[in-house]
Design a protein around this motif. Sequence first.
Motif, PDB file in Angstrom:
ATOM      1  N   SER A   1     -23.243   5.947  -4.018  1.00 50.78           N
ATOM      2  CA  SER A   1     -22.440   6.374  -5.164  1.00 50.78           C
ATOM      3  C   SER A   1     -23.362   6.346  -6.383  1.00 50.78           C
ATOM      4  CB  SER A   1     -21.245   5.435  -5.375  1.00 50.78           C
ATOM      5  OG  SER A   1     -20.531   5.798  -6.540  1.00 50.78           O
ATOM      6  N   PRO A   2     -23.803   7.529  -6.858  1.00 45.72           N
ATOM      7  CA  PRO A   2     -24.835   7.540  -7.902  1.00 45.72           C
ATOM      8  C   PRO A   2     -24.328   7.242  -9.310  1.00 45.72           C
ATOM      9  CG  PRO A   2     -24.225   9.779  -7.345  1.00 45.72           C
ATOM     10  CD  PRO A   2     -23.451   8.890  -6.408  1.00 45.72           C
ATOM     11  N   GLU A   3     -23.026   7.327  -9.515  1.00 46.84           N
ATOM     12  CA  GLU A   3     -22.519   7.251 -10.887  1.00 46.84           C
ATOM     13  C   GLU A   3     -21.573   6.093 -11.166  1.00 46.84           C
ATOM     14  OE1 GLU A   3     -22.653  12.075 -11.800  1.00 46.84           O
ATOM     15  OE2 GLU A   3     -20.730  11.079 -11.439  1.00 46.84           O
TER      16      GLU A   3
ATOM     17  N   PRO B   1     -23.213  -2.101  -7.398  1.00 49.11           N
ATOM     18  CA  PRO B   1     -23.689  -1.229  -8.473  1.00 49.11           C
ATOM     19  C   PRO B   1     -23.974   0.188  -7.990  1.00 49.11           C
ATOM     20  CG  PRO B   1     -24.940  -3.291  -8.366  1.00 49.11           C
ATOM     21  CD  PRO B   1     -24.119  -3.208  -7.123  1.00 49.11           C
ATOM     22  N   PRO B   2     -23.927   1.168  -8.903  1.00 51.80           N
ATOM     23  CA  PRO B   2     -24.310   2.539  -8.546  1.00 51.80           C
ATOM     24  C   PRO B   2     -25.725   2.569  -7.961  1.00 51.80           C
ATOM     25  CG  PRO B   2     -23.276   2.498 -10.695  1.00 51.80           C
ATOM     26  CD  PRO B   2     -23.483   1.067 -10.303  1.00 51.80           C
ATOM     27  N   ASN B   3     -25.951   3.555  -7.099  1.00 50.32           N
ATOM     28  CA  ASN B   3     -27.248   3.786  -6.454  1.00 50.32           C
ATOM     29  C   ASN B   3     -27.608   2.743  -5.402  1.00 50.32           C
ATOM     30  OD1 ASN B   3     -28.073   6.276  -7.681  1.00 50.32           O
ATOM     31  ND2 ASN B   3     -28.350   5.116  -9.583  1.00 50.32           N
ATOM     32  N   THR B   4     -26.624   1.927  -5.013  1.00 51.98           N
ATOM     33  CA  THR B   4     -26.816   1.038  -3.870  1.00 51.98           C
ATOM     34  C   THR B   4     -26.438   1.799  -2.597  1.00 51.98           C
ATOM     35  OG1 THR B   4     -26.202  -0.862  -5.232  1.00 51.98           O
ATOM     36  CG2 THR B   4     -26.163  -1.173  -2.846  1.00 51.98           C
ATOM     37  N   VAL B   5     -27.220   1.612  -1.550  1.00 50.52           N
ATOM     38  CA  VAL B   5     -26.879   2.231  -0.258  1.00 50.52           C
ATOM     39  C   VAL B   5     -25.712   1.454   0.352  1.00 50.52           C
ATOM     40  CG1 VAL B   5     -27.694   2.857   2.037  1.00 50.52           C
ATOM     41  CG2 VAL B   5     -29.267   2.949   0.091  1.00 50.52           C
ATOM     42  N   THR B   6     -24.671   2.175   0.756  1.00 49.18           N
ATOM     43  CA  THR B   6     -23.516   1.563   1.418  1.00 49.18           C
ATOM     44  C   THR B   6     -23.326   2.222   2.780  1.00 49.18           C
ATOM     45  OG1 THR B   6     -21.993   3.121   0.376  1.00 49.18           O
ATOM     46  CG2 THR B   6     -22.378   1.040  -0.766  1.00 49.18           C
ATOM     47  N   SER B   7     -22.727   1.503   3.715  1.00 45.71           N
ATOM     48  CA  SER B   7     -22.624   2.069   5.057  1.00 45.71           C
ATOM     49  C   SER B   7     -21.500   1.438   5.862  1.00 45.71           C
ATOM     50  CB  SER B   7     -23.956   1.895   5.811  1.00 45.71           C
ATOM     51  OG  SER B   7     -24.291   0.520   5.928  1.00 45.71           O
TER      52      SER B   7
END
Length: 449
Positions: free
Chosen positions: A310-312, A329-335
Motif C-alpha cells: 500500500s504505497p499511500e 506504514p505505507p510501502n511495507t510489503v504485506t502478504s
Amino acid sequence: MHQEYGPIVRVTPNEVHWNDPEFIDTVFPGPGRKTNKPLWFAQRTGTPYSIVSTTDHDLHRRRRNALNSFFSVASVRRLEPIMKRYMAEMISRMEQAGQTGQIMEMHLLFKACASDVITEYAFGESIGFIYTPDIGKSFFESTDVFFFLTHIFGLVPWLVHHVQNAPSWLIKAAAPHLGELRDRQDWWIAKVREIRKSPNPDRVKSTIFEGILNSALPPEEKSDHRLASEAQLVVFAGEGTTAHTLTCCLYHLLADKDEVRKLKAELVAAVPDPSSLQLSQIDSLPYLNAVIQEAIRLHPGVMARQVRISPEIPIVYSDKAEGKSYVIPPNTVTSMSPLDIHLHPDAFGSDAYDYRPQRWIDNPKLARYFIGFSRGARNCVGMTLARREMAIILATIFLKWDVYDGTLGQGPTLELYETERGMDIDANADYIIPAPAAGSKGLRVKIRS
C-alpha cells in the motif's frame, strides 16, 4: 510462526504476513486503493515485465486493460471450438490407453491439452504437445527446472536477466535441462515478431498478442522483451495452474465414488447428448463448480505467498484475541498465503483438509475466504478461462467414464494407479507453483474401455 506468534507476523525486515481469513479484502483491495508489488517479486517470477510482476499500480492497470477483453465470458465462449479440438485428441489418447493397457500420466495429458489451448489463443498457433508421443513430457520437465530456480532468482535478481537473454547455445551448454524451455521461449518471441510484422486487421481481436500489439499501449510496452515476459506468463499460467487443478480434482473424484455419483447425476440431467456438449450447458452447474472450487481450495495452482504494497495509506489491523491494534506504514510489503487461508479452521472448520465439494453449496458465503485466484484489483485475469476449461474437460471425462469398482461388464472406467495424496497430490514444496514430494510420479490412471 503464526502458531507461536498469532495472526500477524513480520516474516522479513520489510514484510508483514497475515493468517486471518477475515482480513483478506484489506490486504487485497479493489481498484479504489492503489496497490503495488515489490521489485524482488517481479524478479523472482522470471517474468519481470508481465502483468503479474508489474510493480506500479497504474502501469498494471494499463497493461491489464489490454488483456481483459480476451478473458471475458464472451471471449472464452468464442474459444470453445479450440478447446474442443484439443480436448478431442486428449480423449482419444485416453481411449487408446484403455485399449492398450497403458497407464496414463494424467498430469502430463492435462498440461499438454491446456498448453495447446492457451498457446493457440495467444499466438494463433500451438506447438501441438497433445499430438506428440510423450505428450510434451520433456518440455514440462524443463519448465519444472525453471521454477526450481525461482528462489535463486529472488535472492540474485540480476541472474534473471542473464538466464532470459543468454544465447540459446550457452543456455544449452551451461544448463541442458533448460534447453527445451529456451527453444520454446524463442518460438514465442518469433511468433510475436510475425504478428508485429504482418498484422491481420481481420484478426485484431482473435489472439491475445494481436490484441496487445493493436492496443492503445505505447510503443515501449510492445517491445520484444516486454512481450516475451507476457508470453511466458500467459502460457505458464494457462497450462500449469489449470492442469494442476484438473489433476488434483480427478484424483479426489476417483478416490471417492460417491462424489462421482453426484457429479454424474448432475451432468446427465444437464447434457442430454454428450456428443454435443456445450459450455452453456454446464456453465452454472452447482456441483460441478463446487467440485472445481474445492480442488482449487485444497491445491491452489499458485502456492507462494501473495505480496502487496500500500504505497499511500497505512494498513490498520486489530487482533481481537489479544486486544491489540497494529499500524503497518505505507510501502511495507504485506502478504497472505492461499494454503494457510484455505486450511484455516476458523474459515473452513475442523475438516478443512477433507475434500468436500458440498461445503460450497451448503454455505455459499465461504467464497469470501477463497483466494485461489488471488483477490482484488490484481486477481488472476485468466480465471474465467481456467474455470470453464476445467469444467468442460471434467464434464467430458465423467460423461464417458465411471469409477472402476471391480464389476465385470461395468463399461468404460477409470482407476487410480499407485497414486497417493500425500506423495503425489499434496504440495510438498513451494516454487511459486506447488511441487509434490521428491520421487512422485504424478497422477497415474488405469483406463478400461
